[in-house]
Motif scaffolding. Structure first.
Motif, short mmCIF file in Angstrom:
data_model
loop_
_atom_site.label_atom_id
_atom_site.label_comp_id
_atom_site.label_asym_id
_atom_site.label_seq_id
_atom_site.Cartn_x
_atom_site.Cartn_y
_atom_site.Cartn_z
N SER A 294 26.43 47.25 46.63
CA SER A 294 26.04 47.95 45.40
C SER A 294 26.34 49.45 45.49
N LYS A 295 26.01 50.05 46.63
CA LYS A 295 26.27 51.48 46.81
C LYS A 295 27.77 51.75 46.90
N TYR B 36 35.06 60.16 48.33
CA TYR B 36 34.19 59.09 47.83
C TYR B 36 34.74 57.72 48.27
N GLN C 52 32.81 44.14 44.40
CA GLN C 52 32.23 43.46 43.23
C GLN C 52 32.20 41.95 43.45
N GLU D 170 33.63 53.65 42.04
CA GLU D 170 33.78 54.00 40.62
C GLU D 170 33.84 55.51 40.43
N LYS D 171 33.05 56.26 41.21
CA LYS D 171 33.13 57.72 41.15
C LYS D 171 34.51 58.19 41.61
N GLU E 96 29.28 51.86 43.44
CA GLU E 96 28.98 53.14 42.79
C GLU E 96 29.95 54.23 43.23
#
Length: 573
Positions: free
Chosen positions: A393-394, A379, A424, A400-401, A397
């Motif tokens: 934005s992707k 990831y 961010q 964070e995963k 995500e």
């Protein structure tokens, strides 16, 4: 006819015939060079070689017959082309047609050595490398020939004092000596020395690959406990080691057959192949990619089974912008197991522009949904690609995963929070970004990149200026004065109105980083503020000439050049 007259007549006839023979050779040579087909093929082959397209170069050079008799530069180019197309046998036959003085030159003598080594013509080996006529200015080349001599001794059964010879060798590359001891002792089945050698590399991350050879030794002996210990230890040292991640998956399913075939310690060709692979890596690290490929192809000739070595070839081909050939190698790699399949498809996404990017991202995300092992790292890798392509934005995500899947926090995990924070900050989520920059520093407080990014962000927002300056002083010390961090510190002094100190530091940054437009901008600002307007405009004018300058910054600097620093803001459109 008396003897004196006879010798005179014979001598005159000989001179006449010899002159005629030389004239014919010279005429043939001229005709050969003037022939448009020869010239066209030679020129096209040379251009293709310069463009790093060895396959096309080979097609052109193959249309030229006998040019090597007259043209030494062609000999080198043609042999390089043959080797980089995997045609080692053809290269060998071509070299054997050359005279002995040419055969003794590098790289011809190296190719003869490798070819006859594989053909078990061991008695010839020492003659190829005893007096190599290559330049002594390349320490890597001298190191290689020194180690080739060890393998010549081994093949000729001169094994009594090989470890002693390695220890006595005057090597500037200590890890080379260690790896050769490992491979030679594996071949000789010297259990005591094998364990000693591997204890030396057990904590050397840069030599993690060589633990695979240790593991293969115990694969052969079917010692599963030892195998699992080696895999676990290596993944703890280097969690990104692709070979050991695949071995971990194979060990769970007891499927070692693919990777077990990579290397056989009792096959002497595999040992020499590993030496050449090692030097292919060295030359890649020195950014001599064509030479790296040359050694890699010789290595493959000796051991075509070590398929994961094609990762190095893929990296070289991508660097050389030969994407068509790199795709052919990727198709081989992706069949070696799930970890290699991930690497292959991530490489396609990152470097092969003909692929459908969205489709490739979906393919990789679906892979992650169905494969639980090493998912956090994957990831993270995919998020890095998305961040580099400004899909913040992707990428947030996926970062964070990645962090959520980490089972425990380690010292090197600061990089996960740091990269998340960058995405961010770029996406405008400053509060979250600041929290994750601080979390990265909590895990590893001495990271100059994190100190610099957080401190400079505070400078941009005109907050925490004194704290930012303290952090940047530390970052400069930790980074040993990197130019872009010096720039941040200089800008901190500028905002704190210590303009003399700011000019001193920004001048150093400007000299260290001659291609960074932001540093030019800052340096011009402080020069203007210190009353040096002519110098400031000179620096700004140099800034807008830089190829990598962003358009917004270029427009801002243009206004400063026209209106000066004080009035530039008033004239914003």
């Amino acid at each position: 006819m008396n003897k004196k007259i006879f010798y005179i007549v014979f001598f005159l006839l000989f001179i006449a015939n010899y002159s005629h023979l030389n004239a014919n050779i010279l005429e043939n040579k001229k005709r050969l060079v003037k022939n448009s087909n020869y010239f066209s093929n030679y020129l096209s082959g040379s251009v293709s070689l310069q463009k790093n397209d060895s396959r096309k170069a080979y097609n052109f050079f193959e249309n030229i017959e006998n040019l090597g008799i007259y043209h030494s530069e062609f000999n080198l180019k043609y042999v390089e082309t043959l080797v980089n197309n995997g045609k080692i046998e053809e290269a060998y036959l071509f070299i054997k047609k050359l005279d002995k003085s040419n055969q003794s030159l590098y790289p011809f003598n190296l190719i003869l050595f490798v070819h006859d080594f594989k053909k078990e013509r061991y008695s010839k080996l020492q003659s190829y490398i005893s007096l190599p006529k290559q330049s002594s200015s390349d320490p890597l080349l001298l190191e290689l020939y020194q180690n080739l001599s060890l393998w010549a001794d081994l093949s000729n059964k001169n094994t009594e004092d090989l470890n002693g010879k390695i220890n006595r060798s005057n090597s500037s590359f200590k890890n080379v000596s260690l790896t050769q001891k490992i491979l030679i002792n594996l071949y000789l089945d010297n259990q005591k020395n094998i364990d000693i050698n591997f204890s030396e590399i057990s904590n050397k991350k840069e030599l993690g690959r060589y633990n695979y050879f240790y593991l293969s030794y115990y694969l052969e002996k079917n010692n599963k406990d030892k195998i699992n210990d080696i895999i676990k230890q290596n993944l703890e040292i280097s969690s990104e080691n692709l070979l050991f991640k695949q071995l971990f998956l194979d060990s769970r399913e007891n499927k070692f057959y693919k990777i077990d075939n990579f290397y056989k310690r009792k096959n002497i060709n595999h040992g020499l192949a590993e030496l050449l692979y090692l030097f292919a890596n060295f030359y890649q690290n020195y950014e001599q990619v064509q030479i790296s490929n040359f050694y890699l192809n010789l290595s493959e000739y000796l051991n075509p089974n070590f398929l994961s070595n094609k990762i190095l070839k893929v990296e070289n081909l991508i660097t050389l912008n030969n994407l068509e050939e790199s795709e052919k190698e990727i198709k081989i790699i992706e069949k070696l197991g799930k970890e290699f399949n991930w690497y292959a498809n991530l490489t396609r996404l990152r470097f092969l522009p003909n692929n459908n990017t969205d489709k490739q991202i979906n393919l990789l995300e679906n892979f992650l949904k169905n494969n639980e092992f090493f998912a956090s790292e994957k990831y993270f890798e995919l998020a890095n690609f998305l961040r580099a392509n400004k899909n913040y934005s992707k990428s947030i995500e996926l970062y964070e995963k990645s962090i959520a899947l980490k089972k425990d926090k380690r010292d090197h995990d600061w990089i996960y929070y740091y990269n998340l924070a960058i995405s961010q900050e770029r996406a405008g989520a400053w509060e979250n970004a600041e929290k994750n920059f601080l979390q990265a520093l909590k895990i590893s407080p001495k990271q100059p990149e994190v100190l610099n990014y957080l401190a400079y962000s505070w400078l941009e927002k005109k907050i925490n200026l004194d704290k930012a300056k303290e952090m940047l002083v530390e970052a400069v010390n930790l980074s040993k004065g990197r130019g872009y961090i010096l720039d941040s510190l200089g800008w901190a002094y500028f905002l704190l109105k210590d303009f003399d100190k700011a000019e001193e530091i920004l001048q150093t940054a400007y000299e260290k980083e001659p291609s960074e437009a932001v540093i030019y901008d800052h340096y011009g600002d402080v020069l203007w503020t210190n009353g040096k307007q002519i110098q400031a405009r000179y620096v700004w004018q140099n800034a807008i000439k830089l190829k990598n300058i962003e358009q917004d910054l270029k427009e801002s600097i243009n206004k400063k050049i026209i209106f000066g620093l004080d009035d530039a803001d008033k004239n914003k459109s």
